[in-house]
Design a protein around this motif. Structure first.
Motif, PDB file in Angstrom:
ATOM      1  N   SER A 202     -28.551  29.252 -13.198  1.00  0.00           N
ATOM      2  CA  SER A 202     -27.964  28.768 -11.775  1.00  0.00           C
ATOM      3  C   SER A 202     -27.667  27.810 -11.292  1.00  0.00           C
ATOM      4  N   GLU A 203     -28.033  26.936 -12.235  1.00  0.00           N
ATOM      5  CA  GLU A 203     -27.735  25.458 -11.900  1.00  0.00           C
ATOM      6  C   GLU A 203     -26.545  24.906 -12.900  1.00  0.00           C
ATOM      7  N   THR A 204     -26.437  25.254 -14.049  1.00  0.00           N
ATOM      8  CA  THR A 204     -25.329  24.692 -14.882  1.00  0.00           C
ATOM      9  C   THR A 204     -24.087  25.677 -14.761  1.00  0.00           C
ATOM     10  N   GLY A 205     -24.586  26.652 -14.492  1.00  0.00           N
ATOM     11  CA  GLY A 205     -23.393  27.924 -14.851  1.00  0.00           C
ATOM     12  C   GLY A 205     -23.287  28.427 -16.230  1.00  0.00           C
ATOM     13  N   GLU A 206     -24.002  27.859 -17.030  1.00  0.00           N
ATOM     14  CA  GLU A 206     -23.752  28.032 -18.394  1.00  0.00           C
ATOM     15  C   GLU A 206     -23.867  29.651 -18.821  1.00  0.00           C
ATOM     16  N   LYS A 207     -22.870  30.401 -19.620  1.00  0.00           N
ATOM     17  CA  LYS A 207     -23.185  31.723 -19.640  1.00  0.00           C
ATOM     18  C   LYS A 207     -24.255  32.137 -20.680  1.00  0.00           C
ATOM     19  N   LEU A 208     -25.105  33.122 -20.325  1.00  0.00           N
ATOM     20  CA  LEU A 208     -26.243  33.283 -21.123  1.00  0.00           C
ATOM     21  C   LEU A 208     -26.206  34.901 -21.519  1.00  0.00           C
ATOM     22  N   ASP A 209     -25.129  35.338 -21.966  1.00  0.00           N
ATOM     23  CA  ASP A 209     -24.772  36.859 -22.267  1.00  0.00           C
ATOM     24  C   ASP A 209     -23.723  37.166 -23.218  1.00  0.00           C
ATOM     25  N   LYS A 210     -23.450  38.147 -23.423  1.00  0.00           N
ATOM     26  CA  LYS A 210     -22.320  38.520 -24.445  1.00  0.00           C
ATOM     27  C   LYS A 210     -21.116  38.141 -24.134  1.00  0.00           C
TER      28      LYS A 210
END
Ligand code: UDP
Length: 236
Positions: A202-210
């Motif tokens: 939510s804060e950095t927008g980093e993708k945490l998925d496939k």
């Protein structure tokens, strides 16, 4: 327990058990993308997705969503009720990404005015095309009543998951669900994991998925571990 292999999919293997209507699901580390064109493995993915799916199905069950999940029985295995899977992939979207962003020409990350549900024909040979309720009717993939139920459950699941994940600082961009019929009742099946959802920090927008695998972004396993950690506090 007597287990006999029944079916091997891209990410899971299914076994029969000595109980007639219960199946054992084994989570593999294999990963595929773009309808099987890209293949690889993600270390420990099977273990992580088994745990993450367990967490989400427990959460949804507590919130009134009927599902197939019975219990996790080992690091990579879970026991589920057998379903006659409806050949429809139900996608819920909150923010434009992936195929939607391409199809309607919106940049990835643009918030939709309200969540939407899409249906895709689960058919590898055809590449899982987007369909609507009229296609579902002529193809006899599900009854009109079942389609209504799928949509209702999909929106409710989205509400439960987005609210929960927001507290964990995870933005739920979109996700895919599969449903099946057990004793005449529509139940949620398959898995809910970073393989089937888009999760952005939510804060950095980093993708945490496939998408880390699909787009060769690196640190794929770490992203799956981070999701498990935020959900359960467990360090994998
Ligand atoms: N998805 C999935 N299996 C599929 C296709 C999509 O789990 O066969 C998930 C995907 O992870 C994403 C959502 O459904 O969370 C929407 O995917 P999209 O239609 O954007 O397709 P993609 O960009 O993955 O091709």
């Amino acid at each position: 327990m007597e287990k006999q292999p029944l079916y091997e999919g891209k990410a899971k293997r299914i076994y029969s058990t000595d109980v007639a209507d219960e199946l054992l699901v084994y989570y593999k580390d294999d990963a595929t993308a773009f309808n099987g064109l890209k293949k690889g493995t993600i270390d420990s993915k099977g273990v992580l997705n088994n745990k993450i799916t367990t967490f989400f199905f427990d959460l949804l069950g507590k919130n009134g969503i009927p599902h197939h999940f019975i219990k996790r029985v080992s690091e990579r295995e879970q026991l589920v009720k057998s379903l006659k899977i409806l050949p429809v992939e139900v996608v819920v979207r909150n923010i434009a990404a992936g195929s939607l962003a391409k199809r309607i020409g919106w940049e990835e990350g643009r918030k939709l005015p309200a969540p939407i549900v899409e249906m895709y024909y689960k058919n590898d040979e055809l590449g899982d095309p987007l369909i609507n309720q009229h296609h579902i009717k002529i193809l006899e993939l599900a009854t009109e009543e079942q389609v209504k139920t799928l949509e209702e459950y999909a929106f409710k699941i989205n509400e439960i998951l987005t609210n929960y994940l927001r507290e964990k600082k995870i933005e739920l961009i979109d996700f895919k669900l599969e449903f099946g019929v057990h004793n005449g009742q529509v139940l949620l099946g398959d898995e809910i994991s970073p393989d089937t959802c888009r999760f952005w920090d939510s804060e950095t927008g980093e993708k945490l998925d496939k998408d880390r695998f699909r787009r060769d972004l690196g640190n794929v396993e770490d992203a799956y571990k981070e999701i498990l950690f935020r959900l359960t506090g467990e360090k994998a």
